[in-house]
Design a protein around this motif. Structure first.
Motif, PDB file in Angstrom:
ATOM      1  N   LEU A  56       0.831  -1.209   0.000  1.00 45.70           N
ATOM      2  CA  LEU A  56       0.000   0.000   0.000  1.00 45.70           C
ATOM      3  C   LEU A  56       0.862   1.254   0.000  1.00 45.70           C
ATOM      4  O   LEU A  56       0.555   2.230  -0.690  1.00 45.70           O
ATOM      5  CB  LEU A  56      -0.919   0.005   1.226  1.00 45.70           C
ATOM      6  N   LEU A  57       1.932   1.243   0.781  1.00 44.63           N
ATOM      7  CA  LEU A  57       2.797   2.414   0.877  1.00 44.63           C
ATOM      8  C   LEU A  57       3.397   2.776  -0.471  1.00 44.63           C
ATOM      9  O   LEU A  57       3.277   3.921  -0.932  1.00 44.63           O
ATOM     10  CB  LEU A  57       3.899   2.158   1.906  1.00 44.63           C
ATOM     11  N   PHE A  58       4.029   1.824  -1.123  1.00 47.01           N
ATOM     12  CA  PHE A  58       4.751   2.159  -2.348  1.00 47.01           C
ATOM     13  C   PHE A  58       3.826   2.279  -3.557  1.00 47.01           C
ATOM     14  O   PHE A  58       4.110   3.037  -4.480  1.00 47.01           O
ATOM     15  CB  PHE A  58       5.858   1.137  -2.593  1.00 47.01           C
ATOM     16  N   ALA A  59       2.711   1.552  -3.547  1.00 43.82           N
ATOM     17  CA  ALA A  59       1.726   1.763  -4.609  1.00 43.82           C
ATOM     18  C   ALA A  59       1.124   3.155  -4.493  1.00 43.82           C
ATOM     19  O   ALA A  59       0.966   3.872  -5.499  1.00 43.82           O
ATOM     20  CB  ALA A  59       0.639   0.697  -4.534  1.00 43.82           C
ATOM     21  N   GLY A  60       0.801   3.565  -3.271  1.00 43.38           N
ATOM     22  CA  GLY A  60       0.269   4.914  -3.066  1.00 43.38           C
ATOM     23  C   GLY A  60       1.276   5.983  -3.414  1.00 43.38           C
ATOM     24  O   GLY A  60       0.937   6.997  -4.053  1.00 43.38           O
ATOM     25  N   LEU A  61       2.529   5.764  -3.017  1.00 41.12           N
ATOM     26  CA  LEU A  61       3.575   6.731  -3.353  1.00 41.12           C
ATOM     27  C   LEU A  61       3.750   6.847  -4.860  1.00 41.12           C
ATOM     28  O   LEU A  61       3.889   7.949  -5.400  1.00 41.12           O
ATOM     29  CB  LEU A  61       4.888   6.312  -2.698  1.00 41.12           C
ATOM     30  N   GLY A  62       3.735   5.715  -5.569  1.00 48.46           N
ATOM     31  CA  GLY A  62       3.909   5.754  -7.018  1.00 48.46           C
ATOM     32  C   GLY A  62       2.801   6.520  -7.712  1.00 48.46           C
ATOM     33  O   GLY A  62       3.056   7.353  -8.593  1.00 48.46           O
ATOM     34  N   LEU A  63       1.553   6.255  -7.320  1.00 49.77           N
ATOM     35  CA  LEU A  63       0.428   6.960  -7.936  1.00 49.77           C
ATOM     36  C   LEU A  63       0.449   8.444  -7.582  1.00 49.77           C
ATOM     37  O   LEU A  63       0.156   9.306  -8.423  1.00 49.77           O
ATOM     38  CB  LEU A  63      -0.885   6.317  -7.482  1.00 49.77           C
ATOM     39  N   LEU A  64       0.789   8.733  -6.329  1.00 49.90           N
ATOM     40  CA  LEU A  64       0.887  10.133  -5.905  1.00 49.90           C
ATOM     41  C   LEU A  64       1.969  10.862  -6.694  1.00 49.90           C
ATOM     42  O   LEU A  64       1.786  12.008  -7.137  1.00 49.90           O
ATOM     43  CB  LEU A  64       1.196  10.186  -4.414  1.00 49.90           C
ATOM     44  N   ALA A  65       3.092  10.204  -6.901  1.00 44.09           N
ATOM     45  CA  ALA A  65       4.199  10.819  -7.633  1.00 44.09           C
ATOM     46  C   ALA A  65       3.813  11.119  -9.071  1.00 44.09           C
ATOM     47  O   ALA A  65       4.241  12.135  -9.633  1.00 44.09           O
ATOM     48  CB  ALA A  65       5.424   9.901  -7.592  1.00 44.09           C
ATOM     49  N   VAL A  66       2.996  10.269  -9.693  1.00 43.91           N
ATOM     50  CA  VAL A  66       2.573  10.525 -11.069  1.00 43.91           C
ATOM     51  C   VAL A  66       1.831  11.859 -11.161  1.00 43.91           C
ATOM     52  O   VAL A  66       2.075  12.675 -12.058  1.00 43.91           O
ATOM     53  CB  VAL A  66       1.684   9.374 -11.587  1.00 43.91           C
ATOM     54  N   GLY A  67       0.904  12.087 -10.228  1.00 46.92           N
ATOM     55  CA  GLY A  67       0.169  13.346 -10.230  1.00 46.92           C
ATOM     56  C   GLY A  67       1.067  14.548 -10.025  1.00 46.92           C
ATOM     57  O   GLY A  67       0.900  15.579 -10.685  1.00 46.92           O
ATOM     58  N   LEU A  68       2.036  14.434  -9.126  1.00 42.25           N
ATOM     59  CA  LEU A  68       2.945  15.545  -8.868  1.00 42.25           C
ATOM     60  C   LEU A  68       3.895  15.783 -10.040  1.00 42.25           C
ATOM     61  O   LEU A  68       4.125  16.928 -10.441  1.00 42.25           O
ATOM     62  CB  LEU A  68       3.747  15.270  -7.596  1.00 42.25           C
ATOM     63  N   LEU A  69       4.442  14.716 -10.603  1.00 45.87           N
ATOM     64  CA  LEU A  69       5.392  14.853 -11.707  1.00 45.87           C
ATOM     65  C   LEU A  69       4.699  15.375 -12.964  1.00 45.87           C
ATOM     66  O   LEU A  69       5.303  16.105 -13.759  1.00 45.87           O
ATOM     67  CB  LEU A  69       6.065  13.516 -11.988  1.00 45.87           C
TER      68      LEU A  69
END
Length: 521
Positions: free
Chosen positions: A243-256
């Motif tokens: 959950l942590l790294f899947a959430g981080l990856g999706l969050l990073a897509v929006g920010l990037l």
């Protein structure tokens, strides 16, 4: 017998109004600006909106300077139940956003370069319709761009100070929705402008969905959306890291996506080209600052303890962004698209600073944002002055021999291009130097070597424009250089002066950028 039950007490969150006054001033000015649009006669809207916008940004800037110099705690404060953090990086980013927005607003308000202004006088006019001067005189400029600009600026300021993901998402939408509308308001090339707005809206909504899904996964992992709670859970939780790294990856897509970092850059060239040039300047400067301000806070506060797991992925993203920007920038024949690919390459350089988990990495990235913003702002101001019968002449062939037609403008643009290339005695050189130095000290020497190679590659398409302006003969029917009005002249001059000053005496800005870290609560 009467049974008396005690009503549950509601704890009212404490709000530090002094700390968030700059945001409140900007959003308050945006609301008043909407009322101006609704109630003022058409002939009074433009001067009233310009005055209100300039006063609002000026008042927010004055209060920010006063608060930062006298009342702001060094370790920062959190308010609105911890959802907003007003710390040293927030104050630096707010000051940068206000200064850049002031310059962009001057470009937006100018009505001398394009008679009646750069924005269509009637939002519903059909694409392809050309308004003549008589029509422009009766309908005037589309002044709704001013409240949209102020709302976008307020959203950017809230975004860089957001201390929880839900507040950050709301701020992301507040800054994005006005930009979608502003991209479609160009007076010239209406079809291209509206196409850019639709592309930006669709891709922006797509990236917002990634951000929101990542937020939901991180809430499931940490049982909170606060950055500090996520950090505590990541440092010592027995829950699955999926959950942590899947959430981080999706969050990073929006920010990037919002930062135009490759490969999440696909909207950037089309939107930069199709949007009105003053709006492109506003996006190119301010949105980049807001996006990387959010990236810095999220990775530094919430995910620093897991940096070993995700930093390698962002190494690859930074390299890919630099590769896309540098190589594809060489193939561009439109000046605005060229600067768009330049911004993608610069996003890769900025990402190097953002993943350098040290105080030097934070301060160098903040300085880079300041330097890049003013250079980009001035560059788009120059682009708006080279015109032909169809409006702006952005094709590179139209810039041939520009130095013989207007040596002053060619000299200014040459200086700005050299700054983007990172030539010494400009802010661009200092920005790259401090970012690469911070990365070297944090053990990222291979990434710095790759960045230096792509910096050299990217310099070719800047030099190509310089050679074209100075060593080519101008076409007999080539474009003319419009004499800028006071607003555009001020905006370009501001950008050039800051680019020069930060290249010669950068210490004061570096000291301010390094005056403190994020509030970790």
């Amino acid at each position: 017998m009467h049974f008396l039950t005690q009503a549950p007490q509601v704890q009212v969150p404490s709000i530090d109004y002094f700390a968030v006054t700059p945001i409140l001033i900007i959003l308050g000015a945006a609301c008043v600006s909407v009322l101006f649009e609704a109630f003022l006669p058409k002939h009074m809207r433009w001067p009233s909106q310009v005055f209100l916008s300039l006063v609002g940004i000026g008042a927010a800037g004055v209060f920010l300077v006063w608060y930062a110099s006298s009342s702001a705690p060094k370790n920062g404060v959190t308010t609105f139940s911890g959802s907003i953090a007003v710390d040293r990086p927030s104050l630096f980013l707010w000051g940068t956003l206000l200064a850049l927005a002031l310059g962009a607003l001057l470009l937006i308000a100018d009505r001398s370069v394009e008679p009646g202004g750069a924005f269509v006088a009637q939002a519903g006019i059909r694409p392809g319709t050309i308004q003549d001067r008589a029509q422009v005189g009766t309908t005037g400029m589309q002044t709704e761009v001013f409240p949209l600009t102020l709302f976008a600026l307020g959203g950017m300021m809230a975004f860089v100070a957001a201390n929880d993901l839900l507040t950050m998402f709301i701020a992301l939408e507040v800054l994005s929705l006005p930009l979608y509308l502003m991209c479609g308001l160009a007076r010239r090339r209406r079809l291209l402008s509206q196409e850019a707005a639709v592309k930006y809206f669709l891709l922006g909504a797509f990236s917002s969905a990634f951000f929101l899904y990542g937020l939901a996964l991180l809430y499931g992992y940490a049982n909170s959306v606060k950055l500090s709670d996520i950090a505590n859970a990541a440092a010592g939780s027995d829950r699955s890291d999926t959950l942590l790294f899947a959430g981080l990856g999706l969050l990073a897509v929006g920010l990037l996506f919002k930062g135009s970092v490759g490969p999440f850059h696909t909207w950037t060239p089309d939107v930069y080209q199709g949007a009105p040039t003053p709006v492109t300047a506003f996006m190119g400067a301010c949105t980049k600052v807001a996006a990387f301000g959010g990236i810095l806070r999220v990775f530094s506060v919430a995910f620093e303890s897991t940096s070993w797991e995700w930093r390698g992925v962002l190494w690859g993203v930074a390299i890919l962004s630099m590769l896309i920007g540098a190589v594809l920038g060489l193939t561009q024949t439109d000046v605005k698209r060229m600067i768009a690919y330049s911004s993608i390459a610069h996003a890769g350089f900025l990402l190097i600073g953002a993943i350098t988990m040290t105080e030097e990495g934070l301060s160098s990235t903040l300085f880079y944002l300041l330097a890049y913003g003013f250079t980009t702002l001035a560059a788009f101001g120059v682009v708006s002055l080279v015109r032909d019968s169809n409006g702006e002449a952005t094709h590179l062939s139209a810039w041939a021999g520009l130095a013989k037609r207007s040596p002053v403008l060619a000299g200014v643009f040459t200086f700005l291009l050299l700054a983007l290339a990172g030539i010494p005695l400009t802010s661009g050189f200092v920005g790259k130097f401090v970012v690469f130095s911070a990365a070297l000290s944090d053990g990222m020497a291979p990434l710095v070597v790759v960045a230096l190679i792509f910096s050299a590659v990217a310099a070719f398409f800047y030099l190509r424009v310089i050679v074209l302006m100075y060593f080519s003969e101008p076409a007999p029917d080539g474009p003319t250089v419009t004499v800028p009005g006071a607003f555009t002249t001020t905006a370009i001059t501001l950008g050039v002066i800051v680019t020069l000053v930060l290249g010669l005496i950068p210490a004061f800005a570096l000291d301010w950028a390094g005056s403190g870290g994020f509030a970790l609560k």
